[in-house]
Design a protein around this motif. Sequence first.
Motif, PDB file in Angstrom:
ATOM      1  N   VAL A   1      20.465  53.204  37.731  1.00  0.00           N
ATOM      2  CA  VAL A   1      20.844  54.615  37.861  1.00  0.00           C
ATOM      3  C   VAL A   1      22.358  54.788  37.916  1.00  0.00           C
ATOM      4  CG1 VAL A   1      18.702  55.235  39.012  1.00  0.00           C
ATOM      5  CG2 VAL A   1      20.644  54.496  40.385  1.00  0.00           C
ATOM      6  N   ASN A   2      23.092  53.697  37.820  1.00  0.00           N
ATOM      7  CA  ASN A   2      24.547  53.777  37.855  1.00  0.00           C
ATOM      8  C   ASN A   2      25.044  54.359  36.533  1.00  0.00           C
ATOM      9  OD1 ASN A   2      27.388  53.124  37.684  1.00  0.00           O
ATOM     10  ND2 ASN A   2      27.055  51.750  39.412  1.00  0.00           N
ATOM     11  N   SER A   3      25.729  55.469  36.583  1.00  0.00           N
ATOM     12  CA  SER A   3      26.177  56.136  35.368  1.00  0.00           C
ATOM     13  C   SER A   3      27.524  55.621  34.876  1.00  0.00           C
ATOM     14  CB  SER A   3      26.265  57.648  35.610  1.00  0.00           C
ATOM     15  OG  SER A   3      27.180  57.925  36.673  1.00  0.00           O
ATOM     16  N   GLY A   4      28.084  54.639  35.567  1.00  0.00           N
ATOM     17  CA  GLY A   4      29.409  54.163  35.191  1.00  0.00           C
ATOM     18  C   GLY A   4      29.432  53.117  34.096  1.00  0.00           C
ATOM     19  N   PHE A   5      28.262  52.687  33.623  1.00  0.00           N
ATOM     20  CA  PHE A   5      28.204  51.665  32.586  1.00  0.00           C
ATOM     21  C   PHE A   5      28.325  52.302  31.205  1.00  0.00           C
ATOM     22  CE2 PHE A   5      25.736  49.481  36.018  1.00  0.00           C
ATOM     23  CZ  PHE A   5      26.612  48.428  36.199  1.00  0.00           C
ATOM     24  N   PRO A   6      28.850  51.552  30.221  1.00  0.00           N
ATOM     25  CA  PRO A   6      29.431  50.217  30.345  1.00  0.00           C
ATOM     26  C   PRO A   6      30.791  50.258  31.036  1.00  0.00           C
ATOM     27  CG  PRO A   6      29.700  51.030  28.114  1.00  0.00           C
ATOM     28  CD  PRO A   6      28.873  52.045  28.833  1.00  0.00           C
ATOM     29  N   ILE A   7      31.167  49.120  31.660  1.00  0.00           N
ATOM     30  CA  ILE A   7      32.425  49.056  32.397  1.00  0.00           C
ATOM     31  C   ILE A   7      33.326  47.982  31.811  1.00  0.00           C
ATOM     32  CG2 ILE A   7      31.372  49.877  34.537  1.00  0.00           C
ATOM     33  CD1 ILE A   7      31.271  47.008  35.504  1.00  0.00           C
ATOM     34  N   GLU A   8      34.592  48.028  32.201  1.00  0.00           N
ATOM     35  CA  GLU A   8      35.569  47.048  31.734  1.00  0.00           C
ATOM     36  C   GLU A   8      35.413  45.764  32.561  1.00  0.00           C
ATOM     37  OE1 GLU A   8      38.571  45.892  29.093  1.00  0.00           O
ATOM     38  OE2 GLU A   8      37.452  47.780  29.176  1.00  0.00           O
ATOM     39  N   PRO A   9      35.182  44.625  31.924  1.00  0.00           N
ATOM     40  CA  PRO A   9      34.993  43.381  32.688  1.00  0.00           C
ATOM     41  C   PRO A   9      36.311  42.797  33.174  1.00  0.00           C
ATOM     42  CG  PRO A   9      34.904  42.919  30.347  1.00  0.00           C
ATOM     43  CD  PRO A   9      35.065  44.411  30.470  1.00  0.00           C
ATOM     44  N   ILE A  10      36.208  41.838  34.078  1.00  0.00           N
ATOM     45  CA  ILE A  10      37.377  41.152  34.629  1.00  0.00           C
ATOM     46  C   ILE A  10      37.544  39.818  33.905  1.00  0.00           C
ATOM     47  CG2 ILE A  10      38.392  40.140  36.706  1.00  0.00           C
ATOM     48  CD1 ILE A  10      36.605  42.080  38.326  1.00  0.00           C
ATOM     49  N   ARG A  11      38.716  39.575  33.383  1.00  0.00           N
ATOM     50  CA  ARG A  11      38.981  38.304  32.719  1.00  0.00           C
ATOM     51  C   ARG A  11      39.128  37.201  33.765  1.00  0.00           C
ATOM     52  NH1 ARG A  11      43.591  37.359  28.031  1.00  0.00           N
ATOM     53  NH2 ARG A  11      42.935  35.256  27.402  1.00  0.00           N
ATOM     54  N   VAL A  12      38.461  36.075  33.516  1.00  0.00           N
ATOM     55  CA  VAL A  12      38.430  34.994  34.496  1.00  0.00           C
ATOM     56  C   VAL A  12      39.308  33.821  34.068  1.00  0.00           C
ATOM     57  CG1 VAL A  12      36.934  33.299  35.642  1.00  0.00           C
ATOM     58  CG2 VAL A  12      36.134  35.645  35.309  1.00  0.00           C
ATOM     59  N   THR A  13      39.134  33.328  32.865  1.00  0.00           N
ATOM     60  CA  THR A  13      39.911  32.166  32.409  1.00  0.00           C
ATOM     61  C   THR A  13      41.213  32.629  31.766  1.00  0.00           C
ATOM     62  OG1 THR A  13      38.695  32.126  30.311  1.00  0.00           O
ATOM     63  CG2 THR A  13      37.892  30.724  32.090  1.00  0.00           C
TER      64      THR A  13
ATOM     65  N   LEU B   1      31.371  40.309  35.324  1.00  0.00           N
ATOM     66  CA  LEU B   1      30.877  41.632  35.684  1.00  0.00           C
ATOM     67  C   LEU B   1      30.078  41.526  36.974  1.00  0.00           C
ATOM     68  CD1 LEU B   1      29.603  42.877  32.217  1.00  0.00           C
ATOM     69  CD2 LEU B   1      31.382  43.994  33.560  1.00  0.00           C
ATOM     70  N   ASP B   2      30.362  42.383  37.932  1.00  0.00           N
ATOM     71  CA  ASP B   2      29.594  42.441  39.174  1.00  0.00           C
ATOM     72  C   ASP B   2      28.576  43.576  39.055  1.00  0.00           C
ATOM     73  OD1 ASP B   2      30.942  40.328  40.547  1.00  0.00           O
ATOM     74  OD2 ASP B   2      32.646  41.684  40.811  1.00  0.00           O
ATOM     75  N   ILE B   3      27.309  43.242  39.286  1.00  0.00           N
ATOM     76  CA  ILE B   3      26.216  44.166  39.047  1.00  0.00           C
ATOM     77  C   ILE B   3      25.776  44.800  40.371  1.00  0.00           C
ATOM     78  CG2 ILE B   3      23.968  44.466  37.950  1.00  0.00           C
ATOM     79  CD1 ILE B   3      26.143  43.328  36.121  1.00  0.00           C
ATOM     80  N   PRO B   4      25.841  46.122  40.496  1.00  0.00           N
ATOM     81  CA  PRO B   4      25.349  46.761  41.732  1.00  0.00           C
ATOM     82  C   PRO B   4      23.828  46.676  41.814  1.00  0.00           C
ATOM     83  CG  PRO B   4      25.963  48.429  40.125  1.00  0.00           C
ATOM     84  CD  PRO B   4      26.396  47.110  39.555  1.00  0.00           C
ATOM     85  N   GLU B   5      23.322  46.818  43.019  1.00  0.00           N
ATOM     86  CA  GLU B   5      21.886  46.687  43.228  1.00  0.00           C
ATOM     87  C   GLU B   5      21.102  47.764  42.481  1.00  0.00           C
ATOM     88  OE1 GLU B   5      18.789  46.412  47.028  1.00  0.00           O
ATOM     89  OE2 GLU B   5      20.950  46.152  47.315  1.00  0.00           O
ATOM     90  N   ASN B   6      21.650  48.939  42.372  1.00  0.00           N
ATOM     91  CA  ASN B   6      20.969  50.055  41.692  1.00  0.00           C
ATOM     92  C   ASN B   6      21.569  50.269  40.303  1.00  0.00           C
ATOM     93  OD1 ASN B   6      23.428  50.938  42.651  1.00  0.00           O
ATOM     94  ND2 ASN B   6      22.710  53.020  43.101  1.00  0.00           N
ATOM     95  N   PHE B   7      21.705  49.208  39.543  1.00  0.00           N
ATOM     96  CA  PHE B   7      22.388  49.312  38.253  1.00  0.00           C
ATOM     97  C   PHE B   7      21.658  50.242  37.277  1.00  0.00           C
ATOM     98  CE2 PHE B   7      19.314  45.934  37.658  1.00  0.00           C
ATOM     99  CZ  PHE B   7      18.854  46.116  36.369  1.00  0.00           C
TER     100      PHE B   7
END
Length: 430
Positions: A226-238, A218-224
């Motif tokens: 007040v970000n209304s988009g959470f929760p978000i879909e994470p990116i699978r890595v492995t 998950l990439d966290i924006p600096e103003n997390f």
Amino acid sequence: METPSGTIIFTTVGRTHYGFDVFSLHINSAVERRLTDGVSVNFNAQFANDNGDVVFVSERAGSARIFRTRPGDSKPEQLPGAPQSFFHDRPVITQNNRLYFISAHEQPDRHFKNWSALYSVKLDGEEREVTRVTPLDTADFSPAVSQSGELLTVASYGSRSWGGEFHEINTDIVVFKASEPETRVVICEHGGWPTWSGDSTVFFHHKADDGWWSIFRLDIPENFEVNSGFPIEPIRVTPPGLHCFTPAAFHDGKRIAVATRRRGVKHRHIEIFDIERKTFQAVTEPLNPSFHHYSPFVSSDSEFLGYHRFRGESTQGESTVPNLESIVSPIKTLRLLRLNGSFPSSSPDGDLIALNSDFDVNGGIKVAKSDGSKRWTSNWGSTNSRPRFQSQTASDATTSSQLETASSRGNFTKSAVPPDSIAASRPQQT
């Protein structure tokens, strides 16, 4: 209700055979070094600074407590925690010398309610007052601190009660500022064991839809906040095809250390996954192919990788499993004794204990003295004062918190035997 008194004898599956110590590996040279002293079990560690200090959990005091060891020290230092707590876990020391840890000493108001919470204490303060960080009526696990120390993330149940799940714990990934712990944001639902890369990326493990435990990002924006988009879909890595859990991120954003279980490999090993190249680098299997390895952690300069494992037969330390081990009791009038065996039954006068031993290798009934000094086999023949340390593989549950045993033989000394017998704690019979 009358305060209970007497003795409770119990067993913890596999615990007497763990023999965990904390180790670190210099990544470039592949030189492994033991960081803890072979006393009791030592686990779930983190580097405390760039000088090689390590903070970890140990049960040497009769319950899980937090300790710090420094290079050259013969004995670790016990750090302040919650004095009334018998459970401490996942300690982290920040750059400003603040200790964060998990404790479960504040009791819930109802059954099956989670009460594990995050606490902090300033180590260079005079009073060292312990402060609760987790809001009331909320349960947190697995804290991680960002590179700057300004942000924290936890795996959290929120105010939910435990649903009975065991293999896959239903926690969410929560982020908050160290200066504003009450302002919490659920950035992703259903994840555990978070770890920071820098101050903007969080990795965690989660069981994917295809059944493989994998690492997500998950990439966290600096103003997390007040970000209304959470929760978000994470990116699978492995990738699928192997289980990956308990990630530890390098701050370069390009690599993560993970514990893996691969097809055809009996043991859990630590590997480094290159996120850009999508390749794995084996770390512990070439060194110790027959031991399980757990809970990787990375130094701030990315040169050292740590983990805990069974200490092995060639390593100095405790090498004898006790017949009985005294455990700190929350009730002063009630003694707790951990048994090396199963299904204990005390004789009427409290002098002897009948038990089942190892069901797979050395089954049958054994009888032990209640002071732990001696044990007889079922043929009532030769005595066995304490068995040599033989690790046994427990069921490999895929939860991040479950400890497993190493499946190899080793020597491991353990000498603490309860000084008094069960009979001494009972009233005389007429």
